[in-house]
Write a protein that holds these residues in place. Structure first.
Motif, short mmCIF file in Angstrom:
data_model
loop_
_atom_site.label_atom_id
_atom_site.label_comp_id
_atom_site.label_asym_id
_atom_site.label_seq_id
_atom_site.Cartn_x
_atom_site.Cartn_y
_atom_site.Cartn_z
N GLU A 91 1.26 4.02 -3.01
CA GLU A 91 0.96 5.42 -2.73
C GLU A 91 2.14 6.31 -3.15
O GLU A 91 1.97 7.31 -3.85
CB GLU A 91 0.65 5.62 -1.24
N ASN B 228 0.83 -1.21 0.00
CA ASN B 228 0.00 0.00 0.00
C ASN B 228 0.87 1.26 0.00
O ASN B 228 0.63 2.19 -0.77
CB ASN B 228 -0.94 -0.01 1.21
N SER B 229 1.93 1.27 0.84
CA SER B 229 2.79 2.46 0.94
C SER B 229 3.53 2.70 -0.37
O SER B 229 3.64 3.83 -0.84
CB SER B 229 3.85 2.29 2.04
N TYR C 46 -5.93 -3.76 3.67
CA TYR C 46 -4.72 -2.95 3.55
C TYR C 46 -4.66 -2.13 2.26
O TYR C 46 -3.96 -1.12 2.21
CB TYR C 46 -3.47 -3.84 3.68
N LEU C 47 -5.35 -2.56 1.22
CA LEU C 47 -5.27 -1.80 -0.04
C LEU C 47 -6.47 -0.87 -0.24
O LEU C 47 -6.54 -0.15 -1.24
CB LEU C 47 -5.13 -2.76 -1.24
N LYS C 48 -7.40 -0.89 0.71
CA LYS C 48 -8.59 -0.02 0.65
C LYS C 48 -8.24 1.45 0.33
O LYS C 48 -8.89 2.06 -0.52
CB LYS C 48 -9.29 -0.12 2.01
N ARG D 85 -6.13 2.63 -1.51
CA ARG D 85 -5.68 2.81 -2.90
C ARG D 85 -6.84 2.66 -3.90
O ARG D 85 -6.66 2.89 -5.09
CB ARG D 85 -4.60 1.76 -3.28
#
Ligand SMILES: NC(=O)c1ccc[n+]([C@@H]2O[C@H](COP(=O)([O-])OP(=O)(O)OC[C@H]3O[C@@H](n4cnc5c(N)ncnc54)[C@H](O)[C@@H]3O)[C@@H](O)[C@H]2O)c1
Length: 253
Positions: A72, A68-69, A122-124, A126
């Motif tokens: 981003e 995710n980071s 965890y990817l919500k 994005r």
């Protein structure tokens, strides 16, 4: 998520999505799969913009957090996610289900079902508005298929997870669906004991009298992943050349 090689269902979907104009990102769980995924990513890049490839073993929360980071930081938002991931010990894809070990059960459930929840968790951040999530399941979730065993239980849980996620994310316009594919000769499927016979039986008995292809699945995937499927969520769509409609067939018919 879930390309292992060019037999993978996820690869079939990737090729079709690429052809339809999607900009793709691939993930891989470990170094041995990474090599093959990078080679396939280059195939689709075709001298143009390279397809970003990131590590993500879905059993590790830390890797999903990092994914995710990194997405981003690299400025990526996701219009769709394809979750084409499953795993069970080979030993537990044969014989009777009562022989399943606790560890084997937990492993199959973790990789094949919980991972979809973890991906959403965890990817919500994005996901774009009206993003579409797709996972892959199999009829062994609702009917007894010899040797499918613990994976049938995991797929039943996965299909329930699809419905719960669809209800949770629906108000935000995010859709969650599954495709229930007929048997296709892939690395994961070859782990099922006597898989070749499953293929033969399917080909001989399915209403369309042929095997399901990854291209069949990819066509349905494009519908569910794109705005064509804008009103469909929480659905398990059968793409199996019709096999799911069959009841018991008396011998000789
Ligand atoms: N092939 C079939 O007959 C069939 C039929 C119906 C549904 N499915 C489902 O389709 C999906 C894709 O499987 P496939 O048949 O294309 O086989 P495949 O072997 O090509 O794909 C399975 C993928 O799961 C990935 N994976 C396993 N553990 C992982 C982990 N911890 N983290 C991240 N990735 C991990 C593997 O790297 C691999 O890419 C699976 O969910 C499978 O159950 C397959």
């Amino acid at each position: 998520m879930g390309i292992a090689n060019d037999w993978s269902i996820a690869w079939g979907i990737a090729e079709a999505a690429h052809k339809a104009g999607a900009k793709l990102i691939f993930t891989y769980p470990n170094a041995s799969v990474e090599k093959r995924v990078r080679a396939l990513a280059e195939k689709l890049a075709d001298g143009g913009t390279p397809i970003p490839v990131y590590p993500c073993d879905v059993q590790a929360d830390s890797q999903l957090i990092t994914l995710n980071s990194v997405l981003e930081a690299d400025g990526h938002q996701l219009d769709f996610i394809v979750h084409a991931i499953a795993f069970a010990n080979k030993d537990e894809l044969k014989g009777g289900i009562s022989q399943t070990s606790r560890e084997g059960f937990n492993l199959a459930m973790d990789v094949s079902c919980y991972s979809l929840l973890a991906v959403m968790k965890y990817l919500k951040p994005r996901l774009t508005q009206s993003a579409s999530i797709l996972t892959l399941t199999y009829e062994g979730s609702i009917k007894v298929v010899p040797n499918y065993n613990v994976m049938g239980v995991a797929k039943a849980a996965l299909e329930a997870a699809v419905r719960y996620l669809a209800a949770e994310f629906g108000p935000q316009g995010i859709r969650v669906n599954a495709i229930s594919a007929g048997p296709i000769n892939t690395l994961a499927a070859r782990g099922i004991s006597d898989f070749t016979n499953m293929l033969k039986h399917h080909e001989a008995t399915a209403p369309m009298r042929r095997l399901t292809t990854k291209e069949d699945v990819a066509g349905a995937a494009l519908y569910l992943l794109s705005s064509l499927g804008s009103g469909t969520t929480g659905e398990v769509l059968n793409v199996d050349t019709g096999a799911h409609i069959l009841g018991p067939t008396p011998a000789g018919m």
